[in-house]
Design an enzyme around this catalytic site. Structure first.
Site, PDB file in Angstrom:
ATOM      1  N   ASP A 269     -52.644  93.959 -57.004  1.00 49.71           N
ATOM      2  CA  ASP A 269     -51.880  93.090 -56.101  1.00 49.71           C
ATOM      3  C   ASP A 269     -52.782  92.171 -55.273  1.00 49.71           C
ATOM      4  O   ASP A 269     -52.663  92.119 -54.036  1.00 49.71           O
ATOM      5  CB  ASP A 269     -51.051  93.947 -55.120  1.00 49.71           C
ATOM      6  CG  ASP A 269     -50.239  95.026 -55.801  1.00 49.71           C
ATOM      7  OD1 ASP A 269     -49.742  94.782 -56.912  1.00 49.71           O
ATOM      8  OD2 ASP A 269     -50.089  96.118 -55.210  1.00 49.71           O
TER       9      ASP A 269
ATOM     10  N   GLU B 221     -40.272  90.811 -57.689  1.00 48.90           N
ATOM     11  CA  GLU B 221     -41.002  91.237 -56.487  1.00 48.90           C
ATOM     12  C   GLU B 221     -42.206  90.327 -56.290  1.00 48.90           C
ATOM     13  O   GLU B 221     -42.292  89.253 -56.880  1.00 48.90           O
ATOM     14  CB  GLU B 221     -41.394  92.717 -56.588  1.00 48.90           C
ATOM     15  CG  GLU B 221     -42.118  93.102 -57.846  1.00 48.90           C
ATOM     16  CD  GLU B 221     -42.435  94.589 -57.928  1.00 48.90           C
ATOM     17  OE1 GLU B 221     -42.102  95.340 -57.017  1.00 48.90           O
ATOM     18  OE2 GLU B 221     -43.062  94.991 -58.932  1.00 48.90           O
TER      19      GLU B 221
END
Ligand code: FUB
Length: 450
Positions: free
Chosen positions: A30, A208
């Site tokens: 991420d 997301e």
């Protein structure tokens, strides 16, 4: 605990070097990349194997802290150590190991680090502990970051991304199945508008990890989305940070390694755009232990993004005198060449190239010979039956700059050979096996012999 973090920060600063994946001393995922003071800082999640004896799912994400990494050339990365742990944050339930995808932005000389985590409090509507988003503040991009005592009011979700527009207005984006946005107050700690769901995004399949940036008046809302079975990176464009947005395409297809998640950031650095993302290079059998990668990103004339195919080579120039990990290849022959782990019990020891047959080759781009004085090649090689390697610059049709006899051996060995004159410059390096027997190469390097 605060003191320990501060101490670690002062003594812990590890130099790393890398192609893809860029971080080689731990799992990272991420990645939120930002440019601060002329350097790139990457704020990733820090995946760890699930610790024994905890009441945690064995097959799920497990994260207890964050590190930050910096570089000024995209090749050499410094690990600045732990910048925040779950144990420092009063509102976080530290039994959950849920320090998921963070972001960091600068405003008026302060650095605001946004992170999701599962909160201790039980939500009165759902009766469950929820993901909330907190902020920690520092005077420096490397931390130490001091967490706020409470999460941001009015936000439930994960994957914060903060975008500050040209007029100074900051926006917080986050996700919880859908993508939400709200204005942030000047203090960067409170919402300044009601959260709204961003419309016109795909209705089916998880969405997301929002990342928003602006280029030439176009606002890009980019995000992972499960169109088929696992996530791919997609984007929508609009003309205001609050939208409306219109779907514009796919930035990166599903991971060839079958990593279920992807999560990314996009920045411009020294005139080139880059995509930071993750796959599971060091953990092929467990895709919740991921690794951050970078590849170059290009726009079409109309502002749309060209699809990116993930590479091993990644980005940046590699100097001829460094260990050139040719297993991080740019191109590889269709037949007879493959990469394999050096040690399957310790994947962080990296990879080797296995050239299994005659004329199998591997190409590694952008190797810089910064002077005319190189006259030796050094190779870390192994061949049980003996092989013969040829080294070319740019094209196999060119005359080889070196021909290396690899004698039969039961051990890995360092071999040296003279190279013909190379004019200073940047070249694509090709290593070809001209024997039938297998040759394995871990790295090569070039030397200026006296
Ligand atoms: O790293 C945990 C979660 O996986 C992130 O929050 C998501 O974006 C996905 O990458």
């Amino acid at each position: 605990m605060k003191r320990i973090v501060l101490f670690l920060l002062l003594v812990y600063s590890v130099k790393l070097y890398a192609q893809n994946p860029i971080i080689r001393n731990q799992f990272t995922a991420d990645p939120s990349a930002r440019v601060f003071n002329g350097k790139i800082y990457v704020y990733p999640s820090h995946d760890i194997p699930v610790p024994e004896g905890k009441n945690l799912r064995k097959d799920w994400f497990c994260m207890e802290d964050y590190h930050v990494f910096s570089s000024d050339n995209l090749v050499d990365w410094v690990d600045h150590g732990v910048i925040l742990t779950q144990y420092q944050i009063p509102w976080v339930d530290s039994t959950t190991y849920s320090m998921w995808a963070p972001d960091c932005v600068e405003r008026n000389g302060k650095y605001y680090f946004y992170f999701p985590a599962i909160s201790k409090d039980i939500d009165s509507i759902t009766g469950r502990k929820l993901f909330r988003i907190g902020v920690a503040i520092s005077d420096k991009p490397e931390g130490p970051f001091i967490p706020q005592p409470e999460p941001i009011k009015g936000v439930v979700g994960i994957d914060p991304c903060v975008f500050i527009d040209k007029d100074g207005q900051a926006y917080l984006y986050w996700s919880l199945g859908k993508i939400y946005v709200a204005k942030l107050k000047e203090n960067m700690l409170e919402l300044d508008s009601e959260p709204v769901v961003i419309e016109n995004l795909p209705k089916k399949g998880l969405i997301e990890g929002p990342w928003v940036f602006e280029r030439n008046g176009i606002y890009y809302l980019t995000f992972p989305h499960v169109e088929n079975e696992i996530e791919r990176l997609e984007y929508a464009i609009g003309y205001h940070p609050l939208g409306p947005f219109k779907m514009a395409g796919v930035i990166m297809d599903e991971s060839p390694m079958k990593c279920w998640t992807n999560h990314h950031s996009i920045i411009e650095y020294k005139g080139q755009w880059y995509l930071f993302y993750h796959q599971n290079h060091f953990s092929p059998r467990f895709d919740k232990n991921r690794s951050v990668c970078i590849d170059s990103l290009f726009f079409n004339q109309d502002g749309t993004i060209r699809k990116i195919i993930p590479t091993e080579r990644g980005v940046g120039i590699t100097y001829a005198s460094t260990k050139i990990e040719i297993d991080r290849y740019s191109l590889i022959s269709e037949k007879g060449a493959e990469i394999a782990f050096n040690d399957t019990n310790d994947t962080f020891k990296g990879w080797k190239v296995v050239l299994n047959e005659k004329n199998a080759w591997v190409q590694y781009n952008s190797v810089n010979f910064e002077s005319n004085n190189y006259n030796e090649i050094i190779l870390y090689v192994y061949s049980q039956k003996g092989a013969f390697l040829k080294i070319f610059l740019d094209k196999i049709d060119n005359k080889p700059i070196a021909e290396i006899n690899v004698p039969p051996s039961s051990n890995w060995r360092i071999l040296r050979a003279t190279i013909s004159k190379v004019k200073a410059g940047t070249y694509n390096l090709i290593v070809l096996n001209s024997e039938v027997a297998t040759a394995e190469v871990d790295w090569i390097s070039f030397n200026k012999k006296k």
